[in-house]
Design a protein around this motif. Structure first.
Motif, short mmCIF file in Angstrom:
data_model
loop_
_atom_site.label_atom_id
_atom_site.label_comp_id
_atom_site.label_asym_id
_atom_site.label_seq_id
_atom_site.Cartn_x
_atom_site.Cartn_y
_atom_site.Cartn_z
N ILE A 1 0.85 -1.19 0.00
CA ILE A 1 0.00 0.00 0.00
C ILE A 1 0.88 1.24 0.00
CG2 ILE A 1 -1.73 1.32 1.29
CD1 ILE A 1 -2.84 -1.31 2.32
N MET A 2 0.58 2.18 -0.90
CA MET A 2 1.37 3.40 -1.07
C MET A 2 0.50 4.62 -0.76
SD MET A 2 4.04 1.82 -2.18
CE MET A 2 4.29 0.16 -2.84
N PRO A 3 1.12 5.71 -0.33
CA PRO A 3 0.34 6.94 -0.07
C PRO A 3 0.02 7.74 -1.33
CG PRO A 3 2.66 7.29 0.47
CD PRO A 3 2.53 5.84 0.09
N LEU A 4 0.73 7.45 -2.44
CA LEU A 4 0.53 8.18 -3.68
C LEU A 4 0.17 7.23 -4.82
CD1 LEU A 4 3.63 10.58 -3.51
CD2 LEU A 4 1.27 11.13 -2.89
N PHE A 5 -0.59 7.76 -5.77
CA PHE A 5 -0.98 6.94 -6.91
C PHE A 5 0.25 6.58 -7.75
CE2 PHE A 5 -2.36 6.12 -11.20
CZ PHE A 5 -3.46 5.31 -11.01
N PHE A 6 0.23 5.42 -8.37
CA PHE A 6 1.34 4.99 -9.23
C PHE A 6 0.79 4.32 -10.48
CE2 PHE A 6 0.49 1.82 -5.93
CZ PHE A 6 0.22 0.69 -6.67
N TYR A 7 1.48 4.54 -11.58
CA TYR A 7 1.15 3.85 -12.83
C TYR A 7 1.92 2.54 -12.92
CZ TYR A 7 -1.01 8.24 -14.28
OH TYR A 7 -1.81 9.35 -14.37
N HIS A 8 3.18 2.58 -12.47
CA HIS A 8 3.98 1.37 -12.29
C HIS A 8 4.24 1.23 -10.79
CE1 HIS A 8 4.89 2.10 -16.56
NE2 HIS A 8 5.18 0.82 -16.64
N CYS A 9 4.00 0.06 -10.25
CA CYS A 9 4.21 -0.14 -8.81
C CYS A 9 5.67 0.13 -8.46
CB CYS A 9 3.83 -1.55 -8.41
SG CYS A 9 4.19 -1.93 -6.66
N PRO A 10 5.93 0.96 -7.44
CA PRO A 10 7.32 1.24 -7.05
C PRO A 10 8.01 0.07 -6.35
CG PRO A 10 5.80 2.38 -5.59
CD PRO A 10 4.97 1.78 -6.69
N MET A 11 7.26 -0.97 -6.02
CA MET A 11 7.85 -2.14 -5.36
C MET A 11 8.10 -3.30 -6.32
SD MET A 11 8.17 -0.89 -2.38
CE MET A 11 8.72 -2.33 -1.47
N CYS A 12 7.08 -3.66 -7.09
CA CYS A 12 7.23 -4.80 -8.00
C CYS A 12 7.32 -4.36 -9.46
CB CYS A 12 6.08 -5.80 -7.82
SG CYS A 12 4.46 -5.17 -8.35
N TYR A 13 7.07 -3.08 -9.73
CA TYR A 13 7.23 -2.45 -11.05
C TYR A 13 6.23 -2.94 -12.09
CZ TYR A 13 11.54 -1.56 -8.57
OH TYR A 13 12.45 -1.21 -7.59
N GLU A 14 5.17 -3.60 -11.64
CA GLU A 14 4.14 -4.02 -12.59
C GLU A 14 3.27 -2.82 -12.99
OE1 GLU A 14 3.61 -6.96 -14.09
OE2 GLU A 14 5.45 -7.69 -13.17
N PHE A 15 2.76 -2.88 -14.21
CA PHE A 15 1.94 -1.78 -14.75
C PHE A 15 0.46 -2.09 -14.56
CE2 PHE A 15 -0.32 -0.06 -18.53
CZ PHE A 15 -0.14 1.30 -18.27
N ASN A 16 -0.32 -1.03 -14.29
CA ASN A 16 -1.77 -1.13 -14.21
C ASN A 16 -2.23 -2.10 -13.11
OD1 ASN A 16 -4.48 -0.74 -14.81
ND2 ASN A 16 -4.50 -2.21 -16.49
N THR A 17 -1.63 -1.98 -11.94
CA THR A 17 -2.02 -2.83 -10.81
C THR A 17 -2.50 -2.01 -9.62
OG1 THR A 17 0.26 -2.88 -9.97
CG2 THR A 17 -0.40 -4.66 -11.45
N CYS A 18 -2.69 -0.69 -9.82
CA CYS A 18 -3.04 0.20 -8.71
C CYS A 18 -4.55 0.20 -8.45
CB CYS A 18 -2.55 1.62 -9.01
SG CYS A 18 -2.84 2.77 -7.65
N LYS A 19 -4.93 -0.07 -7.21
CA LYS A 19 -6.33 0.01 -6.80
C LYS A 19 -6.47 1.13 -5.77
CE LYS A 19 -10.15 -2.51 -4.68
NZ LYS A 19 -10.60 -3.79 -4.07
N ILE A 20 -7.42 2.03 -5.99
CA ILE A 20 -7.64 3.15 -5.09
C ILE A 20 -8.48 2.69 -3.90
CG2 ILE A 20 -8.57 5.49 -4.86
CD1 ILE A 20 -8.23 5.75 -7.91
N ILE A 21 -8.02 3.01 -2.70
CA ILE A 21 -8.73 2.68 -1.47
C ILE A 21 -9.18 3.97 -0.81
CG2 ILE A 21 -8.59 1.56 0.78
CD1 ILE A 21 -6.25 -0.09 -0.37
N CYS A 22 -10.45 4.04 -0.48
CA CYS A 22 -11.04 5.27 0.09
C CYS A 22 -11.50 5.00 1.52
CB CYS A 22 -12.20 5.71 -0.78
SG CYS A 22 -13.09 7.14 -0.13
N GLU A 23 -11.20 5.95 2.41
CA GLU A 23 -11.64 5.85 3.80
C GLU A 23 -12.18 7.20 4.26
OE1 GLU A 23 -9.04 2.94 6.36
OE2 GLU A 23 -7.71 4.21 5.17
N VAL A 24 -13.14 7.17 5.17
CA VAL A 24 -13.68 8.40 5.76
C VAL A 24 -12.89 8.68 7.03
CG1 VAL A 24 -15.73 9.53 6.73
CG2 VAL A 24 -15.96 7.89 4.84
#
Length: 328
Positions: free
Chosen positions: A299-322
């Motif tokens: 889990i990252m605090p900023l959006f990514f197009y390529h994951c900064p850990m595994c470097y895969e593309f198009n794997t980002c899911k947005i999580i929303c909390e109140v």
């Protein structure tokens, strides 16, 4: 004249000539291989010296009793402990001792990963190119080189690597279009020209490219709500209210009056429903977003197009909390 060619009608003479030709070809092939191996060894030695650092323990590590496995194990320990310089030197000594192509390929990949983690991108690139000389169809090396080129903003070279991966059966079509869009940003064109060229790309069913277009130029072209709603949170007015997900979101934010909401409307997202209820009852709240990689689950605090850990593309899911927001 017939007398002159009589020897060539003798099968024995023909066999002798054929044997001589085979012998000449074999000797020439052997000489060429010897020359090529010598040249390859010289290039490898030059490569090793280029990255080598003076070390008092080199002679100890060059001991014949230390096998390739021993050196690899030792280097791996130093890599995991973050001592990249020591790990690099051990791998270089292993490379110097090794004559096996598979072992050399393994070392090149290991070295490239170390240089990449340490931030030496040019060195990582050079080592990966050496690995690909040994085996051009090495998918692991191609994928890492793709990320190195991305970080170096060498988008044209990145597209060449993606083309190679495509030929090897990898699913990279969406990533290719995304990199083309990044390359467009580097061209000396006006914003309008860039927009026109962006819209020529295959944006449909490409969520990362669609998000990039919305983020850079605020162009809404039916992007999927789940890939851009953190960006929509910053909007000043509602859009695309024909879509129920957009309607629900902007209604929760207070952008839509009650009399504009259909009678059959029911919240589908519990976070949006909670946010609406708390705001209506004068609680100070905000929506907070985090981003999870669906491949490695980090889990990252900023959006990514390529994951900064595994470097895969198009794997980002947005999580929303109140969240409580005392600053409101």
């Amino acid at each position: 004249m017939d007398f002159f060619f009589v020897e060539y009608r003798d099968p024995l003479v023909g066999l002798i000539i054929l044997t001589i030709l085979i012998f000449v070809v074999a000797v020439a092939n052997y000489a060429w291989k010897a020359f090529a191996n010598k040249d390859e060894e010289q290039k490898l030695e030059k490569f090793i010296k280029k990255f080598e650092i003076d070390n008092a323990h080199k002679d100890l590590l060059r001991n014949e009793r230390l096998s390739f496995g021993n050196l690899s194990f030792l280097a791996d320990i130093f890599t995991k402990s973050g001592e990249f310089e020591k790990a690099t030197q051990i791998y270089l000594i292993a490379l110097e001792k090794s004559k096996d192509k598979n072992e050399q390929e393994f070392i090149f990949i290991a070295l490239a990963n170390i240089y990449f983690k340490a931030g030496f991108l040019e060195r990582a690139k050079e080592v990966l190119l050496q690995a690909l000389k040994l085996r051009p169809r090495n998918i692991e090396a191609l994928k890492l080189l793709k990320i190195v080129y991305l970080k170096l903003k060498a988008y044209k070279e990145n597209l060449e690597i993606l083309e190679c991966l495509f030929e090897l059966g990898e699913d990279v079509e969406k990533e290719q279009e995304f990199i083309k869009a990044l390359n467009l940003q580097t061209l000396n064109l006006s914003d309008e020209e860039k927009k026109e060229k962006l819209l020529e790309l295959q944006i449909k069913n490409n969520p990362m490219l669609g998000r990039l277009v919305f983020e850079k130029y605020h162009l809404f072209i039916e992007q999927n709500f789940n890939h851009i709603y953190d960006l929509l949170y910053k909007e000043k007015k509602a859009l695309n209210l024909q879509n129920e997900e957009f309607l629900e979101f902007f209604y929760a934010l207070g952008f839509i009056q009650e009399d504009k909401i259909p009678n059959h409307f029911v919240f589908q997202n519990s976070n949006f429903k909670m946010f609406k209820i708390l705001r209506d009852n004068s609680f100070k709240t905000r929506l907070e977003f985090s981003y999870r990689c669906m491949e490695c689950k980090n889990i990252m605090p900023l959006f990514f197009y390529h994951c900064p850990m595994c470097y895969e593309f198009n794997t980002c899911k947005i999580i929303c909390e109140v969240k409580n927001d005392e600053m409101c």
